[in-house]
Design an enzyme around this catalytic site. Structure first.
Site, PDB file in Angstrom:
ATOM      1  N   THR A 190      -2.422  39.694  78.590  1.00 15.68           N
ATOM      2  CA  THR A 190      -2.855  41.094  78.614  1.00 15.68           C
ATOM      3  C   THR A 190      -3.574  41.420  79.916  1.00 15.68           C
ATOM      4  OG1 THR A 190      -3.067  41.136  76.209  1.00 15.68           O
ATOM      5  CG2 THR A 190      -4.262  42.825  77.436  1.00 15.68           C
ATOM      6  N   HIS A 245      -1.039  42.067  82.496  1.00 15.34           N
ATOM      7  CA  HIS A 245      -0.506  43.431  82.370  1.00 15.34           C
ATOM      8  C   HIS A 245      -1.458  44.439  83.019  1.00 15.34           C
ATOM      9  CE1 HIS A 245       3.029  42.775  79.902  1.00 15.34           C
ATOM     10  NE2 HIS A 245       2.332  41.969  79.116  1.00 15.34           N
TER      11      HIS A 245
END
EC number: 1.1.1.103
Length: 361
Positions: free
Chosen positions: A40, A43
């Protein structure tokens, strides 16, 4: 305090001098010892479409960590200064139907540490005391720092009875690899993991996968014949978010098979629902960890001999965070640990001296 933050709506993460977080009556303050970089976080670094829709800017990010309690809110019970803790990254409302029924992992109003509120890539983190989990003395800082993704693997893998079952895992990211280790540890027969990343497939074999299959080079059906499987997989764990991988899983499942899905597709996908209906497949979505049953299972698995050490492949001081993100973004890594210990700067991240070997345990 020193912190890593998303300061601008563009690719990158930056070091900044952030204000100390404020301690509420029901909170604890944690001095961070080690952080880990999550997919994450990559990202967010890349500033992809999901991040642009989700992440407020500026904000301190990160949600995988271990540290020690240095301050306690006046209403907090059960914790003490000096306790070594990690924490559940989903902060729940406590008043929705699921929360009140004890199913907090299904809270409709959950917000994420390092996603919707300031995170753990900082010298200090404040979270509700309810979210803290005390780390047993016989579990290392490094393992405790990856409890968040390990919890995803445990929640997914232990969704179904695994003893004697044949398991297919699609996606050899760190969570998929840890899930493979869990499956073998608790008694699965064959654990097959698929991907197209040769580095991570080799690492998955070290983590205990019976067969690590590069689907760009091998056919899954040939591997099943090699293993003496005639009826398909009993359990499927979808970790990739790749539509092609999920479709291949549906074809490879035995009738009555059970599938747990953690991987998130980047866009809506179509599947052959006939594979689901006529095979009588059961599909379960997974989001995060069960609070806090998954956390206790994580500790018990490690204490009973589960070896996760191969998954940690890179270590850097927090000042070398760019090297850590470069390693994660390359696809040639397992988990990457960032150390907040100032003494760590005396040595390189690959140092094998006695002091560093001690810090790496």
């Amino acid at each position: 305090m020193k912190a890593l933050a998303k300061l601008r709506p563009e690719e990158g993460i930056w070091m900044m001098d952030a204000p100390m977080p404020e301690l509420g009556h029901n909170d604890i303050m944690i001095k961070i010892r080690k952080s880990a970089i999550c997919g994450t976080d990559v990202h967010i670094y890349n500033w992809d479409e999901w991040s642009q829709k989700t992440i407020p800017v500026p904000m301190v990010v990160g949600h995988e960590y271990v540290g020690e309690i240095v301050a306690i809110g006046q209403e907090v019970n059960g914790f003490h200064i000096g306790d070594r803790v990690s924490g559940e990254g989903h902060i729940t409302c406590g008043y929705c139907r699921n929360c009140r029924a004890g199913r907090r992992h299904l809270c409709r109003n959950a917000i994420g540490v390092g996603v919707n509120r300031p995170g753990s890539f900082a010298e200090y983190l404040v979270i509700p005391a309810y979210n803290a989990f005390r780390i047993p003395d016989n579990i290392s800082d490094e393992l405790a720092a990856i409890f968040d993704p390990f919890g995803n693997a445990v929640h997914t893998a232990l969704s179904f009875d695994l003893v004697g079952e044949d398991v297919l895992i699609t996606g050899a990211g760190p969570i998929g690899m840890m899930a493979a280790a869990v499956c073998r540890h608790v008694g699965a027969r064959n654990v097959v993991i698929t991907d197209v990343n040769a580095y991570r497939l080799e690492l998955a074999s070290k983590m205990g996968a019976t067969r690590a299959v590069n689907v760009a080079e091998e056919k899954l059906t040939d591997v099943m014949i090699e293993l003496g499987m005639t009826e398909g997989f009993d359990i499927g764990l979808e970790m990739s978010g790749a539509p092609s991988a999920f479709r291949a899983m549906l074809k490879a499942m035995n009738h009555g098979g059970r599938i747990a899905m953690l991987g998130i597709p980047h866009e809506p996908m179509s599947i052959d629902w006939g594979e689901v209906i006529f095979k009588g497949l059961f599909i379960k979505g997974i989001y995060g960890r069960e609070m806090f049953e998954t956390w206790y299972k994580m500790s018990a698995l490690i204490q009973s001999g589960l070896d996760l050490s191969p998954i940690i492949t890179h270590r850097f001081h927090i000042d070398e965070f760019q090297k850590g993100f470069d390693a994660m973004r390359s696809g040639q890594s397992g988990k990457v640990i960032l150390n907040w210990d100032e003494a760590y700067t005396r040595h390189t991240s690959s140092c094998m001296c006695v002091d560093c070997a001690t810090r790496h345990t």
